[in-house]
Design a protein around this motif. Structure first.
Motif, PDB file in Angstrom:
ATOM      1  N   ALA A   1       0.706  -0.767  -0.992  1.00 24.68           N
ATOM      2  CA  ALA A   1      -0.314  -0.459   0.141  1.00 24.68           C
ATOM      3  C   ALA A   1       1.296   1.194   0.479  1.00 24.68           C
ATOM      4  O   ALA A   1       0.175   1.759  -0.450  1.00 24.68           O
ATOM      5  CB  ALA A   1      -0.922   0.161   1.374  1.00 24.68           C
TER       6      ALA A   1
ATOM      7  N   LEU B   1       0.485   4.226  -3.065  1.00 25.11           N
ATOM      8  CA  LEU B   1       0.016   5.345  -2.940  1.00 25.11           C
ATOM      9  C   LEU B   1       1.228   6.593  -3.234  1.00 25.11           C
ATOM     10  O   LEU B   1       0.793   7.159  -4.241  1.00 25.11           O
ATOM     11  CB  LEU B   1      -0.401   5.306  -1.410  1.00 25.11           C
ATOM     12  CG  LEU B   1      -1.581   4.210  -0.165  1.00 25.11           C
ATOM     13  CD1 LEU B   1      -1.452   4.826   0.668  1.00 25.11           C
ATOM     14  CD2 LEU B   1      -2.642   5.845  -1.512  1.00 25.11           C
TER      15      LEU B   1
ATOM     16  N   ARG C   1      -5.838   5.561  -5.145  1.00 23.95           N
ATOM     17  CA  ARG C   1      -5.651   5.577  -3.462  1.00 23.95           C
ATOM     18  C   ARG C   1      -6.758   5.326  -3.135  1.00 23.95           C
ATOM     19  O   ARG C   1      -5.995   4.681  -1.668  1.00 23.95           O
ATOM     20  CB  ARG C   1      -6.256   8.186  -4.039  1.00 23.95           C
ATOM     21  CG  ARG C   1      -5.457   8.769  -4.484  1.00 23.95           C
ATOM     22  CD  ARG C   1      -5.787  10.048  -4.060  1.00 23.95           C
ATOM     23  NE  ARG C   1      -4.663  10.871  -4.773  1.00 23.95           N
ATOM     24  CZ  ARG C   1      -5.015  12.445  -4.673  1.00 23.95           C
ATOM     25  NH1 ARG C   1      -6.527  12.842  -4.646  1.00 23.95           N
ATOM     26  NH2 ARG C   1      -3.848  13.286  -5.325  1.00 23.95           N
ATOM     27  N   ALA C   2      -7.695   4.854  -3.682  1.00 25.59           N
ATOM     28  CA  ALA C   2      -8.479   4.274  -2.929  1.00 25.59           C
ATOM     29  C   ALA C   2      -8.080   2.879  -2.789  1.00 25.59           C
ATOM     30  O   ALA C   2      -8.322   2.678  -1.552  1.00 25.59           O
ATOM     31  CB  ALA C   2     -10.159   4.210  -3.839  1.00 25.59           C
TER      32      ALA C   2
ATOM     33  N   TRP D   1      -5.381   2.510  -0.331  1.00 25.91           N
ATOM     34  CA  TRP D   1      -6.767   3.158   1.510  1.00 25.91           C
ATOM     35  C   TRP D   1      -7.011   1.538   1.771  1.00 25.91           C
ATOM     36  O   TRP D   1      -7.054   1.106   2.738  1.00 25.91           O
ATOM     37  CB  TRP D   1      -7.017   3.568   1.394  1.00 25.91           C
ATOM     38  CG  TRP D   1      -8.292   3.681   3.149  1.00 25.91           C
ATOM     39  CD1 TRP D   1      -7.224   5.095   3.661  1.00 25.91           C
ATOM     40  CD2 TRP D   1      -9.045   3.190   3.091  1.00 25.91           C
ATOM     41  NE1 TRP D   1      -7.881   4.182   4.619  1.00 25.91           N
ATOM     42  CE2 TRP D   1      -9.312   3.907   4.813  1.00 25.91           C
ATOM     43  CE3 TRP D   1     -10.018   2.436   2.296  1.00 25.91           C
ATOM     44  CZ2 TRP D   1     -10.314   3.173   4.861  1.00 25.91           C
ATOM     45  CZ3 TRP D   1     -11.071   1.395   2.581  1.00 25.91           C
ATOM     46  CH2 TRP D   1     -11.086   2.165   4.085  1.00 25.91           C
TER      47      TRP D   1
ATOM     48  N   MET E   1      -3.872  -0.766   2.238  1.00 24.05           N
ATOM     49  CA  MET E   1      -3.697  -0.701   4.323  1.00 24.05           C
ATOM     50  C   MET E   1      -4.573  -1.045   5.381  1.00 24.05           C
ATOM     51  O   MET E   1      -4.413  -2.007   6.339  1.00 24.05           O
ATOM     52  CB  MET E   1      -3.241   0.695   3.657  1.00 24.05           C
ATOM     53  CG  MET E   1      -2.385   0.971   5.178  1.00 24.05           C
ATOM     54  SD  MET E   1      -1.734   2.585   4.817  1.00 24.05           S
ATOM     55  CE  MET E   1      -0.043   2.776   4.348  1.00 24.05           C
ATOM     56  N   PHE E   2      -5.829  -0.748   4.708  1.00 17.72           N
ATOM     57  CA  PHE E   2      -7.006  -1.355   6.246  1.00 17.72           C
ATOM     58  C   PHE E   2      -6.764  -2.760   6.042  1.00 17.72           C
ATOM     59  O   PHE E   2      -6.806  -3.345   6.983  1.00 17.72           O
ATOM     60  CB  PHE E   2      -8.229  -0.559   5.484  1.00 17.72           C
ATOM     61  CG  PHE E   2      -9.234  -1.040   6.622  1.00 17.72           C
ATOM     62  CD1 PHE E   2      -9.390  -0.382   7.745  1.00 17.72           C
ATOM     63  CD2 PHE E   2     -10.192  -2.559   5.686  1.00 17.72           C
ATOM     64  CE1 PHE E   2     -10.452  -1.299   7.835  1.00 17.72           C
ATOM     65  CE2 PHE E   2     -11.280  -2.950   6.943  1.00 17.72           C
ATOM     66  CZ  PHE E   2     -11.429  -2.481   8.294  1.00 17.72           C
TER      67      PHE E   2
ATOM     68  N   ALA F   1      -4.986   3.564   8.817  1.00 17.75           N
ATOM     69  CA  ALA F   1      -4.949   3.179   7.513  1.00 17.75           C
ATOM     70  C   ALA F   1      -5.317   5.036   6.863  1.00 17.75           C
ATOM     71  O   ALA F   1      -4.269   4.914   5.609  1.00 17.75           O
ATOM     72  CB  ALA F   1      -5.795   2.431   6.518  1.00 17.75           C
ATOM     73  N   SER F   2      -6.204   5.027   7.257  1.00 14.55           N
ATOM     74  CA  SER F   2      -6.707   6.863   7.081  1.00 14.55           C
ATOM     75  C   SER F   2      -4.878   7.904   6.812  1.00 14.55           C
ATOM     76  O   SER F   2      -4.992   8.307   6.600  1.00 14.55           O
ATOM     77  CB  SER F   2      -7.716   7.510   7.578  1.00 14.55           C
ATOM     78  OG  SER F   2      -9.064   6.521   6.983  1.00 14.55           O
TER      79      SER F   2
ATOM     80  N   SER G   1      -2.080   6.494   5.055  1.00 12.99           N
ATOM     81  CA  SER G   1      -2.682   6.888   3.663  1.00 12.99           C
ATOM     82  C   SER G   1      -2.748   8.874   3.393  1.00 12.99           C
ATOM     83  O   SER G   1      -1.795   8.868   2.304  1.00 12.99           O
ATOM     84  CB  SER G   1      -3.737   6.531   3.201  1.00 12.99           C
ATOM     85  OG  SER G   1      -4.247   4.776   3.352  1.00 12.99           O
ATOM     86  N   LEU G   2      -3.002   8.975   4.237  1.00 14.74           N
ATOM     87  CA  LEU G   2      -3.082  11.234   3.757  1.00 14.74           C
ATOM     88  C   LEU G   2      -1.399  11.952   3.990  1.00 14.74           C
ATOM     89  O   LEU G   2      -0.765  12.085   3.408  1.00 14.74           O
ATOM     90  CB  LEU G   2      -3.728  11.865   5.201  1.00 14.74           C
ATOM     91  CG  LEU G   2      -5.139  11.524   4.703  1.00 14.74           C
ATOM     92  CD1 LEU G   2      -5.938  12.093   6.033  1.00 14.74           C
ATOM     93  CD2 LEU G   2      -5.484  12.156   3.852  1.00 14.74           C
TER      94      LEU G   2
ATOM     95  N   SER H   1      -3.189  14.379   7.850  1.00 15.21           N
ATOM     96  CA  SER H   1      -3.204  12.837   8.440  1.00 15.21           C
ATOM     97  C   SER H   1      -3.586  12.614   9.744  1.00 15.21           C
ATOM     98  O   SER H   1      -4.026  11.452  10.430  1.00 15.21           O
ATOM     99  CB  SER H   1      -1.990  12.922   8.153  1.00 15.21           C
ATOM    100  OG  SER H   1      -0.741  12.738   9.069  1.00 15.21           O
TER     101      SER H   1
END
Length: 399
Positions: A45, A49, A311-312, A315, A318-319, A355-356, A359-360, A382
């Motif tokens: 991930a 990203l 991006r989705a 994420w 990563m989740f 994860a959010s 990711s940011l 983030s």
């Protein structure tokens, strides 16, 4: 234990299998394997990203460069040496040197591509499973259903749970194929292979004006059937349809030749890829007659959609990775249903927030060398999911 029923061409049966409920050590071992998969997914991930942001910004920069350099051609029928090596824009009707043929069915068409699609009437297996616990065992009830359908690929019936009565042929007597014209032009300019590959808007070819090509082939609608009775086909029967892309000549049944808009580098009488200073390649083709601004607007929109899709995907990877890596905590309390459910909710919330945030943070690092101010703002953003999660935790009571 099996139950059978037969309704016309559809058949069903149910199989129930059971196995001992896995012990703690066995479940712990499975969780450890899942943690390794989760770690790989988690690291993937980051790569997805980070590289996606660089790709998106590089593509946007290349498109801006192309828009500032592109030269609209006054005529597509004359080749100007002044535009040699430059990025050019032109629009016109497609043309090919000769039609495409399928002699087996007596068919020809003046087009860039002709696709023969062959389908075979076959048995298809569908599987619907559910698991439940009974007498200390994990039981799995699987319902297998079989139906006859037209399929473009050979369905291997050897993999069916019950092949008897549902056997398919191992190959098709007629194969699918796609024919591509070796020379495609717009006016006096020859399109590169990359541009020809972009002509992929296939439309089904009407066969209403054609005769049956052979005694054992029957035309029905827009299909040729290799069947004794097309209305009641049997397993192994074939039906053939045709599709075309890029009509390149006026046809009494299909209309006028398709028009396309091209942006590419002029090299003699050829249109080839243009390499930008940013390292990207511009080789653009769209159906219809579009202006330079419309073409680059569509390219920017496509780049934006691809960026958000990746991006989705990053994420989500990563989740899933974090969820798999923290699954061991769920396994440790699996014996206590109430605690297990609470831990499960907590782990999902933890994975969502982390994860959010990560990711940011990764996206902001990807922007660091291109848009440092936006990178700083994203880095600050983030922290928000973690801060929100901490604010939801009740403070400890004062002793």
């Amino acid at each position: 234990f099996q139950q059978f029923s037969d309704t016309g061409s559809r058949k069903e049966h149910v199989k129930i299998t059971s196995e001992p409920k896995p012990g703690f050590l066995e479940r712990l071992s499975e969780t450890s394997g899942g943690m390794l998969i989760g770690l790989v997914t988690f690291l993937l991930a980051f790569y997805l990203l980070f590289t996606n942001e660089g790709r998106a910004l590089r593509t946007a920069k290349s498109l801006d460069e192309g828009l500032s350099l592109v030269v609209p051609l006054d005529s597509i029928h004359s080749i100007s040496q002044q535009n040699e090596g430059r990025l050019v824009h032109l629009a016109g009707a497609l043309s090919t040197s000769k039609p495409l043929f399928d002699p087996s069915y007596g068919l020809s068409i003046q087009a860039v591509k002709l696709k023969r699609n062959v389908e075979m009437y076959q048995w298809v297996e569908y599987e619907d499973s559910k698991e439940y616990e009974e007498n200390g065992e994990i039981k799995k009830e699987t319902k297998y259903s079989y139906n006859t359908e037209w399929k473009s690929e050979v369905v291997n019936s050897r993999n069916f749970d019950r092949e008897i009565g549902h056997k398919n042929p191992s190959a098709m007597a007629v194969e699918s194929f796609t024919a591509v014209s070796p020379n495609v032009q717009v006016g006096s300019f020859v399109l590169s292979k990359g541009l020809v590959d972009k002509i992929d808007d296939f439309k089904q070819l009407s066969l209403s004006h054609l005769e049956d090509p052979h005694a054992d082939v029957t035309r029905g609608g827009d299909y040729f059937y290799h069947s004794d009775n097309p209305r009641r086909p049997e397993v192994g029967d074939l039906r053939v349809s045709f599709f075309y892309a890029g009509l390149s000549g006026d046809d009494p049944h299909l209309g006028t030749a398709d028009k396309v808009t091209v942006i590419a580098r002029q090299r003699g009488d050829q249109l080839v890829p243009y390499h930008t200073k940013s390292g990207d390649i511009l080789e653009i083709l769209y159906p219809g007659d579009l202006s330079v601004e419309e073409v680059f607007q569509k390219e920017h929109e496509s780049n934006t959609m691809k960026t958000w899709a990746l991006r989705a995907a990053g994420w989500l990877s990563m989740f899933v990775g974090i969820s798999l890596m923290t699954r061991i905590f769920y396994t440790l309390v699996d014996w206590f249903p109430l605690v297990r459910d609470l831990v499960n909710v907590g782990l999902k919330a933890f994975a969502l927030c982390v994860a959010s945030s990560l990711s940011l943070l990764t996206i902001s690092v990807g922007w660091l060398f291109y848009r440092p101010l936006w990178a700083l703002l994203l880095a600050l953003l983030s922290v928000v999911p973690i801060a929100v999660a901490r604010s939801r935790v009740p403070p400890k009571k004062q002793q």
